[in-house]
Motif scaffolding. Structure first.
Motif, short mmCIF file in Angstrom:
data_model
loop_
_atom_site.label_atom_id
_atom_site.label_comp_id
_atom_site.label_asym_id
_atom_site.label_seq_id
_atom_site.Cartn_x
_atom_site.Cartn_y
_atom_site.Cartn_z
N VAL A 1 19.65 55.87 54.84
CA VAL A 1 20.63 56.96 54.90
C VAL A 1 22.02 56.42 55.25
CG1 VAL A 1 21.22 59.16 55.98
CG2 VAL A 1 18.82 58.58 55.53
N PHE A 2 22.08 55.52 56.22
CA PHE A 2 23.33 54.88 56.62
C PHE A 2 23.11 53.37 56.65
CE2 PHE A 2 23.29 58.97 58.99
CZ PHE A 2 24.37 59.58 58.37
N ARG A 3 24.20 52.62 56.80
CA ARG A 3 24.12 51.19 57.05
C ARG A 3 25.26 50.84 58.01
NH1 ARG A 3 26.30 51.43 51.83
NH2 ARG A 3 28.43 50.58 51.70
N THR A 4 25.06 49.79 58.76
CA THR A 4 26.10 49.35 59.70
C THR A 4 26.73 48.06 59.18
OG1 THR A 4 24.42 48.18 60.99
CG2 THR A 4 24.99 50.42 61.68
N GLU A 5 28.04 47.97 59.34
CA GLU A 5 28.75 46.77 58.88
C GLU A 5 30.01 46.57 59.73
OE1 GLU A 5 31.06 48.95 55.16
OE2 GLU A 5 29.13 47.97 54.78
N GLU A 6 30.09 45.42 60.35
CA GLU A 6 31.26 45.04 61.15
C GLU A 6 31.61 46.09 62.21
OE1 GLU A 6 34.41 44.20 58.43
OE2 GLU A 6 33.40 42.45 57.56
N GLY A 7 30.57 46.57 62.90
CA GLY A 7 30.79 47.52 63.98
C GLY A 7 31.08 48.94 63.53
N LYS A 8 30.93 49.21 62.25
CA LYS A 8 31.17 50.55 61.75
C LYS A 8 29.94 51.08 61.02
CE LYS A 8 36.20 50.18 61.20
NZ LYS A 8 37.34 50.34 60.26
N VAL A 9 29.88 52.39 60.87
CA VAL A 9 28.79 53.05 60.16
C VAL A 9 29.30 53.45 58.78
CG1 VAL A 9 27.18 54.98 60.14
CG2 VAL A 9 27.86 53.94 62.32
N ALA A 10 28.52 53.16 57.76
CA ALA A 10 28.84 53.57 56.39
C ALA A 10 27.70 54.42 55.85
CB ALA A 10 29.06 52.34 55.50
N VAL A 11 28.02 55.31 54.94
CA VAL A 11 26.99 56.14 54.33
C VAL A 11 26.55 55.49 53.03
CG1 VAL A 11 28.56 57.62 52.97
CG2 VAL A 11 26.36 58.53 53.77
N THR A 12 25.25 55.54 52.73
CA THR A 12 24.71 54.99 51.50
C THR A 12 24.76 56.04 50.39
OG1 THR A 12 22.48 55.73 51.99
CG2 THR A 12 23.14 53.57 52.87
N GLU A 13 24.36 55.63 49.20
CA GLU A 13 24.28 56.58 48.08
C GLU A 13 23.31 57.72 48.42
OE1 GLU A 13 23.24 56.62 43.26
OE2 GLU A 13 23.12 54.76 44.42
N LEU A 14 22.21 57.38 49.08
CA LEU A 14 21.25 58.40 49.49
C LEU A 14 21.86 59.32 50.54
CD1 LEU A 14 18.39 59.63 49.69
CD2 LEU A 14 17.84 57.82 51.35
N GLY A 15 22.44 58.73 51.59
CA GLY A 15 23.01 59.52 52.68
C GLY A 15 24.15 60.41 52.23
N ALA A 16 24.88 59.97 51.20
CA ALA A 16 26.02 60.75 50.72
C ALA A 16 25.62 62.11 50.18
CB ALA A 16 26.78 59.96 49.66
N THR A 17 24.34 62.27 49.82
CA THR A 17 23.90 63.60 49.34
C THR A 17 23.91 64.64 50.46
OG1 THR A 17 21.55 63.11 49.72
CG2 THR A 17 22.46 62.56 47.56
N LEU A 18 24.05 64.20 51.71
CA LEU A 18 24.19 65.14 52.83
C LEU A 18 25.65 65.52 53.07
CD1 LEU A 18 21.65 63.71 55.43
CD2 LEU A 18 21.37 65.69 53.95
#
Length: 355
Positions: free
Chosen positions: A88-105
């Motif tokens: 649903v999400f992924r973490t990168e360089e201390g930040k949270v990003a939304v994935t293609e799946l999570g973006a449907t929310l």
């Protein structure tokens, strides 16, 4: 290395560069039993607007997300961490990003599931906790929890009714997407969409139809059908489609074609027959009835209808049906099924006629 399913030990879901580890049945069962925790975490994260912010503005720190959503930063981090392994999400360089799946929310996603998530949290989640009552008595869990039938409860609060309407609109855009691709309406000028809500389905049918003389009626309960005016106006169909309030259990308008799209599954056989007999009473000989529903496969294979049947039995006392059960139901009401049309979606179209 490919991942192989092990019938005795469960499906492998974890791997590294060197080996694939099968998941023991106890671990798989624990994951299934904890499914309610995952759904609740997704509900509240969607309701807080986390996916919407990330989808619209890109990766954010937990501190920023907590401030923007009015959340406790520690709890927010832990909720995000709990759903991240599911993509649903992924973490990168201390930040949270939304994935293609999570973006449907996200509320702004073109196929947003936000309405279903928020609707599920407020309309379904707690009521389904009474499923044990349903198992013992056959009565809906929602009636036990709310003290009244589900639809009666929703009607008591305009905000709940709005949530329900949003969730149904999401289903129309997502689960039912593609249902009417290349579908040709049967002969007839006037089509009435019974339980048509905001008119989305009738709008789709008329806009793709090659007969400009077709006219329509969106028919639903007072308080639900009024939202169709805006949809029809936006689609430039307001002059061709009438919006009518009424109760399909008692009387429906006369028409050449009747549409029941994802309606009959809401009701047990007795109540479904009441609807069909109202249609029969209004219809002339030769009138067509189009029923759009999921059809339950007779085997053990996965199918969305089997999950939806849990929703029906717990919330409404309704049911998903097999093709033979729909044929029998329509036959009991006096209709003759002429064809069953498969679609790219999980739904089929059952066309019948009044002899």
């Amino acid at each position: 290395m490919t991942i192989k399913a092990h019938e005795e030990e469960g499906t492998a879901i974890m791997s590294d560069e060197h080996a694939v580890q099968p998941v023991p049945p106890t671990v798989m069962m624990a994951q299934l039993l904890d499914g309610f925790l995952l759904s609740q975490a997704l509900f509240v994260l969607a309701d807080a607007g986390v996916a919407t912010i990330l989808d619209q503005e890109g990766p954010q720190t937990i501190a920023t997300l907590a401030e923007r959503t009015g959340s406790d930063a520690d709890v927010l981090a832990r909720l995000i961490r709990s759903v991240t392994p599911y993509g649903v999400f992924r973490t990168e360089e201390g930040k949270v990003a939304v994935t293609e799946l999570g973006a449907t929310l996200s509320e702004s996603h073109p196929q947003s599931m936000h309405g279903i998530a928020v609707g599920g949290m407020h309309l379904h989640y707690r009521a389904v906790g009474e499923l044990r009552h349903t198992l013992r008595t056959g009565q809906s869990a929602a009636s036990k929890y709310f003290g009244k039938p589900y639809f009666d409860h929703v009607a008591t609060d305009p905000s709940l009714a709005a949530l329900f309407g949003r969730a149904m609109a999401v289903f129309a855009r997502t689960l039912r997407a593609g249902t009417f691709d290349d579908y040709q309406l049967p002969p007839g000028v006037l089509i009435v969409d019974l339980g048509g809500g905001d008119g989305t389905i009738l709008t789709e049918l008329l806009r793709s139809d090659d007969r400009p003389d077709r006219r329509g009626i969106v028919f639903d309960l007072p308080g639900r059908v009024e939202s169709a005016h805006a949809v029809l106006t936006a689609a430039r169909l307001a002059e061709r489609v009438e919006v009518v309030a009424g109760d399909f259990f008692t009387e429906v308008p006369q028409a050449d074609i009747y549409l029941l799209s994802w309606i009959l599954h809401d009701w047990n056989d007795e109540k479904a027959l009441e609807i069909l007999r109202s249609v029969w009473a209004a219809a002339a000989a030769g009138a067509r009835l189009i029923v759009v529903e999921q059809v339950v496969p007779t085997g053990d294979e996965p199918h969305p209808s089997k999950h939806m049947d849990l929703v029906m039995v717990s919330l409404l006392g309704g049911r998903e049906r097999t093709e033979s059960e729909y044929r029998a139901l329509l036959g009991d009401a006096g209709f003759v099924v002429e064809q069953v049309v498969s679609t790219p979606s999980p739904f089929v179209i059952l066309e019948s006629v009044k002899p």
